[in-house]
Design an enzyme around this catalytic site. Structure first.
Site, PDB file in Angstrom:
ATOM      1  N   ASN A 151       0.791  -1.235   0.000  1.00 41.35           N
ATOM      2  CA  ASN A 151       0.000   0.000   0.000  1.00 41.35           C
ATOM      3  C   ASN A 151       0.821   1.281   0.000  1.00 41.35           C
ATOM      4  OD1 ASN A 151       0.751  -0.585   2.682  1.00 41.35           O
ATOM      5  ND2 ASN A 151      -0.930   0.621   3.487  1.00 41.35           N
ATOM      6  N   LYS A 174      11.991  -8.286   1.226  1.00 46.05           N
ATOM      7  CA  LYS A 174      10.958  -9.021   0.497  1.00 46.05           C
ATOM      8  C   LYS A 174       9.820  -8.039   0.246  1.00 46.05           C
ATOM      9  CE  LYS A 174       7.060 -11.761   0.433  1.00 46.05           C
ATOM     10  NZ  LYS A 174       6.557 -10.940  -0.688  1.00 46.05           N
ATOM     11  N   ASP A 176       6.186  -6.840  -1.619  1.00 44.26           N
ATOM     12  CA  ASP A 176       4.950  -7.465  -2.056  1.00 44.26           C
ATOM     13  C   ASP A 176       4.997  -7.640  -3.577  1.00 44.26           C
ATOM     14  OD1 ASP A 176       1.932  -7.847  -0.911  1.00 44.26           O
ATOM     15  OD2 ASP A 176       1.937  -7.280  -3.023  1.00 44.26           O
ATOM     16  N   GLY A 225       2.771  -5.187   7.743  1.00 47.82           N
ATOM     17  CA  GLY A 225       1.690  -5.898   7.055  1.00 47.82           C
ATOM     18  C   GLY A 225       0.565  -6.179   8.027  1.00 47.82           C
ATOM     19  N   SER A 226      -0.188  -7.221   7.749  1.00 43.19           N
ATOM     20  CA  SER A 226      -1.370  -7.498   8.572  1.00 43.19           C
ATOM     21  C   SER A 226      -0.975  -8.117   9.912  1.00 43.19           C
ATOM     22  CB  SER A 226      -2.294  -8.451   7.813  1.00 43.19           C
ATOM     23  OG  SER A 226      -1.627  -9.680   7.636  1.00 43.19           O
ATOM     24  N   GLU A 247       4.931  -3.679  12.323  1.00 42.65           N
ATOM     25  CA  GLU A 247       4.028  -2.543  12.072  1.00 42.65           C
ATOM     26  C   GLU A 247       2.778  -3.141  11.448  1.00 42.65           C
ATOM     27  OE1 GLU A 247       4.758   0.381  13.071  1.00 42.65           O
ATOM     28  OE2 GLU A 247       6.909   0.195  13.426  1.00 42.65           O
ATOM     29  N   LEU A 248       1.697  -3.190  12.217  1.00 41.61           N
ATOM     30  CA  LEU A 248       0.554  -4.010  11.791  1.00 41.61           C
ATOM     31  C   LEU A 248      -0.711  -3.182  11.568  1.00 41.61           C
ATOM     32  CD1 LEU A 248       1.346  -6.932  14.274  1.00 41.61           C
ATOM     33  CD2 LEU A 248       2.193  -6.610  11.949  1.00 41.61           C
ATOM     34  N   CYS A 281      -2.593   2.066   6.953  1.00 35.13           N
ATOM     35  CA  CYS A 281      -2.736   1.485   8.298  1.00 35.13           C
ATOM     36  C   CYS A 281      -3.292   2.474   9.312  1.00 35.13           C
ATOM     37  CB  CYS A 281      -1.387   0.959   8.765  1.00 35.13           C
ATOM     38  SG  CYS A 281      -0.087   2.196   8.707  1.00 35.13           S
ATOM     39  N   GLU A 379     -10.559  -4.544  10.699  1.00 35.81           N
ATOM     40  CA  GLU A 379     -10.010  -3.498   9.829  1.00 35.81           C
ATOM     41  C   GLU A 379     -10.524  -3.700   8.402  1.00 35.81           C
ATOM     42  OE1 GLU A 379      -5.856  -4.044   8.764  1.00 35.81           O
ATOM     43  OE2 GLU A 379      -5.509  -1.891   8.850  1.00 35.81           O
TER      44      GLU A 379
HETATM   45  P1  NAD Z   1       0.065  -9.045   4.467  1.00 36.22           P
HETATM   46  O1  NAD Z   1       0.396  -9.386   5.870  1.00 36.22           O
HETATM   47  O2  NAD Z   1      -0.827  -9.937   3.714  1.00 36.22           O
HETATM   48  O3  NAD Z   1       1.397  -8.903   3.579  1.00 36.22           O
HETATM   49  C1  NAD Z   1       2.453  -8.052   3.929  1.00 36.22           C
HETATM   50  C2  NAD Z   1       3.747  -8.621   3.394  1.00 36.22           C
HETATM   51  O4  NAD Z   1       4.038  -9.838   4.077  1.00 36.22           O
HETATM   52  C3  NAD Z   1       3.708  -8.968   1.900  1.00 36.22           C
HETATM   53  O5  NAD Z   1       4.944  -8.642   1.311  1.00 36.22           O
HETATM   54  C4  NAD Z   1       3.506 -10.469   1.934  1.00 36.22           C
HETATM   55  O6  NAD Z   1       3.950 -11.111   0.771  1.00 36.22           O
HETATM   56  C5  NAD Z   1       4.343 -10.855   3.125  1.00 36.22           C
HETATM   57  N1  NAD Z   1       4.066 -12.154   3.733  1.00 36.22           N
HETATM   58  C6  NAD Z   1       2.963 -12.934   3.596  1.00 36.22           C
HETATM   59  N2  NAD Z   1       3.103 -14.059   4.322  1.00 36.22           N
HETATM   60  C7  NAD Z   1       4.293 -13.981   4.942  1.00 36.22           C
HETATM   61  C8  NAD Z   1       4.997 -14.812   5.858  1.00 36.22           C
HETATM   62  N3  NAD Z   1       4.490 -15.968   6.279  1.00 36.22           N
HETATM   63  N4  NAD Z   1       6.196 -14.408   6.308  1.00 36.22           N
HETATM   64  C9  NAD Z   1       6.714 -13.213   5.927  1.00 36.22           C
HETATM   65  N5  NAD Z   1       6.101 -12.391   5.057  1.00 36.22           N
HETATM   66  C10 NAD Z   1       4.908 -12.764   4.577  1.00 36.22           C
HETATM   67  O7  NAD Z   1      -0.500  -7.556   4.521  1.00 36.22           O
HETATM   68  P2  NAD Z   1      -1.208  -6.748   3.343  1.00 36.22           P
HETATM   69  O8  NAD Z   1      -2.626  -7.142   3.299  1.00 36.22           O
HETATM   70  O9  NAD Z   1      -0.427  -6.781   2.108  1.00 36.22           O
HETATM   71  O10 NAD Z   1      -1.085  -5.258   3.920  1.00 36.22           O
HETATM   72  C11 NAD Z   1      -2.132  -4.622   4.537  1.00 36.22           C
HETATM   73  C12 NAD Z   1      -1.975  -4.711   6.048  1.00 36.22           C
HETATM   74  O11 NAD Z   1      -0.773  -4.077   6.427  1.00 36.22           O
HETATM   75  C13 NAD Z   1      -3.083  -3.955   6.760  1.00 36.22           C
HETATM   76  O12 NAD Z   1      -3.484  -4.680   7.890  1.00 36.22           O
HETATM   77  C14 NAD Z   1      -2.403  -2.661   7.174  1.00 36.22           C
HETATM   78  O13 NAD Z   1      -2.989  -2.028   8.269  1.00 36.22           O
HETATM   79  C15 NAD Z   1      -1.015  -3.146   7.468  1.00 36.22           C
HETATM   80  N6  NAD Z   1      -0.030  -2.047   7.376  1.00 36.22           N
HETATM   81  C16 NAD Z   1       0.539  -1.595   8.522  1.00 36.22           C
HETATM   82  C17 NAD Z   1       1.413  -0.502   8.470  1.00 36.22           C
HETATM   83  C18 NAD Z   1       2.034   0.053   9.727  1.00 36.22           C
HETATM   84  O14 NAD Z   1       3.002   0.819   9.614  1.00 36.22           O
HETATM   85  N7  NAD Z   1       1.515  -0.255  10.904  1.00 36.22           N
HETATM   86  C19 NAD Z   1       1.701   0.085   7.252  1.00 36.22           C
HETATM   87  C20 NAD Z   1       1.102  -0.412   6.101  1.00 36.22           C
HETATM   88  C21 NAD Z   1       0.234  -1.491   6.178  1.00 36.22           C
END
Ligand code: NAD
Length: 507
Positions: A151, A174, A176, A225-226, A247-248, A281, A379
């Site tokens: 994002n 790594k 996305d 990520g999530s 950072e979730l 996020c 979310e």
């Molecule tokens: P996601 O967790 O699906 O993916 C994030 C990244 O993790 C991707 O590069 C993905 O390929 C990788 N990934 C997937 N499985 C993995 C594993 N087992 N081990 C390591 N890496 C793995 O998240 P998303 O849906 O792409 O992103 C949106 C989420 O991210 C939302 O919940 C959002 O709030 C959060 N986010 C948080 C922040 C923050 O700073 N707090 C910033 C941006 C997004």
């Protein structure tokens, strides 16, 4: 960016096991095919990064600081191209790509200014003055693994990669699958600024395959990520006793106070909720508004949303861009239909915009969302705002805090009262008379979440220190030696007592 430049950037990735098509979300058209690496290829990349890291560490802090300041100027000189790429891969509007790009570039100048000061050897107060001296070194952890989502592909890359490099680590990132080009171009600019190619490697592929291999082989992992994936990363990293930051996700509340102007409150809610089409996020997803202002606030929100320009454009002519793709569209429309089916009132929006582009979604406001609706607690990560009236401020604060998440919150109204309310909110940031930008834009302020929104913080000096190990050097010697035999202790005891008293007085 021309097709040749895209091909040239992608040529920096090794040949993988397979490829996946990457789609421009704003048009639905394929941009390129992306290599999907195997776990072995990732382990190999980490091993090469580990071999190179001592060479990078030897370059010294002042030289790395210079390289960051150099990179700052080069990034700024390429800001239009960076925005083009961010838009191409995420579908966001030019305005939001601009906001992301300038924010990201600030990371280079911030760490370019503070790295030496933060990481240089420092003297600490000795335990036994006159007899000992102590110093503290911050040393690189080795290879830092960075996992970034789609994002904010530029900001979330630079905010973590640059401090990791500044501290003398090599980085394996790594990215996305949706947003490799932005990161590859940022790396290309880093090399132009003088950073060695081996310092920063980008790997692409399936989350589980590449992500697990990375977490299982690096010395520290910075994950964005999530929450669901973050939990898996934390468990794997803990099993190896390596450090990590997470950072979730968030379910960020906004409280409108009595005394706020409904029109201004609506403006703040609109920018706080719909930036990057709500795929942020720290975006606001729920608003608590005094009952006395409820109807006027909804009317203002509707008026302002009706005036928004939603569409595709590579200039500043549209306010809101596309969702990130098919999965996002399914997710957002699913949450909205479920809320409406459960009894939420649809005030505005609530539908896709297929005539604008395949994954565009209208900015949406829901009123009185019942607790049975999925989005009440989960979310959405899309342009959907839930509005709830309140009678009593204490109750609104309780509702704002009643979440598994604790990332960001906003308060609109008189600053004195808002500041008091801020200290009662359990979130990593609270923005007063703004949705998220006041805190988010400050590189010196730690950014991150409480509860299920994360672990550790990026930005600020701590954002750099997390990529280091601490080594203390104690030196014994000087005029008096430390005692070793019982009679030495006896002789020294009176002097030691005086010293202990003096240390309390002069500390
Ligand atoms: P996601 O967790 O699906 O993916 C994030 C990244 O993790 C991707 O590069 C993905 O390929 C990788 N990934 C997937 N499985 C993995 C594993 N087992 N081990 C390591 N890496 C793995 O998240 P998303 O849906 O792409 O992103 C949106 C989420 O991210 C939302 O919940 C959002 O709030 C959060 N986010 C948080 C922040 C923050 O700073 N707090 C910033 C941006 C997004």
């Amino acid at each position: 960016m021309s097709e040749t430049s895209i091909v040239s950037l992608l040529s920096h990735l090794p040949q993988g096991q397979s490829t996946v098509p990457v789609i421009n979300p704003a048009t639905g058209k394929k941009i390129y095919d992306l290599q999907q690496l195997s776990a072995e290829q990732v382990i190999d990349a980490v091993s090469k990064a580990r071999d190179y890291q001592p060479i990078l560490a030897k370059t010294g802090l002042p030289q790395r600081q210079r390289l960051l300041l150099n990179l700052h100027d080069i990034l700024l000189g390429s800001d239009e191209k960076l925005m083009d790429l961010v838009q191409l891969e995420t579908g966001k509007s030019r305005a939001h790509a601009f906001e992301e790009t300038v924010g990201a570039i600030a990371a280079a100048s911030y760490y370019g200014k503070i790295s030496v000061k933060t990481l240089a050897r420092r003297r600490t107060r000795a335990g036994v003055p006159l007899l000992t001296k102590t110093y503290v070194d911050q040393v690189p952890v080795g290879v830092v693994g960075i996992v970034t989502p789609w994002n904010y592909p530029l900001a979330l890359t630079l905010l973590d990669v640059l401090p990791a490099l500044a501290a003398g680590n090599s980085v394996v990132q790594k990215v996305d699958n949706q947003t490799a080009l932005t990161a590859l171009f940022a790396r290309h600019l880093a090399i132009e600024a003088g950073w060695p190619e081996e310092a920063w490697t980008i790997v692409t592929g399936d989350g589980e395959t590449v992500g697990n291999a990375l977490v299982d082989s690096v010395d520290y992992v910075a994950f964005t990520g999530s929450t669901a994936t973050g939990l898996k990363v934390a468990q794997r990293a803990s099993a190896r006793l390596i450090g990590y930051s997470l950072e979730l996700g968030g379910k960020n509340p906004m409280i409108v106070l009595e005394g706020a102007k409904p029109k201004r409150a609506a403006e703040i809610a609109v920018s706080g909720a719909f930036s990057s089409a709500g795929q942020l996020c720290v975006a606001i997803e729920r608003v608590y508004v005094p009952k006395s202002m409820h109807q006027e606030f909804l009317t203002e929100l509707t008026k302002q949303i009706d005036a928004l320009e939603v569409g595709r454009s590579d200039d500043f002519s549209t306010d809101i861009g596309s969702l990130g793709g098919y999965v996002q569209l399914q997710r957002v429309s699913g949450y909205v239909s479920d809320a409406v089916a459960n009894g939420a009132e649809l005030v505005v929006g609530g539908h896709a915009l297929p005539n604008t582009g395949p994954y565009f979604y209208a900015p949406t406001v829901l009123n009185n969302v019942p607790a049975s609706a999925k989005l009440y607690r989960r979310e959405v990560f899309g342009p959907v705002l839930a509005v709830e009236p309140y009678d009593d401020l204490d109750d609104a604060i309780d509702q704002a805090n009643d979440s598994q998440y604790g990332l960001n919150a906003a308060i609109v109204g008189p600053v004195k009262l808002a500041t008091r309310v801020a200290s009662r909110l359990n979130t990593g940031s609270v923005n007063i008379n703004e949705g998220f930008r006041a805190s988010f834009a400050s590189m010196e302020s730690p950014m991150g979440g409480m509860k299920a929104s994360g672990h550790g913080r990026r930005n600020g000096p701590g954002g750099l220190l997390r990529f280091t190990e601490t080594r203390v050097i104690g030196v014994a010697g000087g005029l008096i030696r430390l005692p070793s035999r019982a009679k030495d202790y006896e002789k020294m005891a009176p002097l030691m007592r005086i010293m202990v008293k003096a240390m309390k007085l002069f500390s």
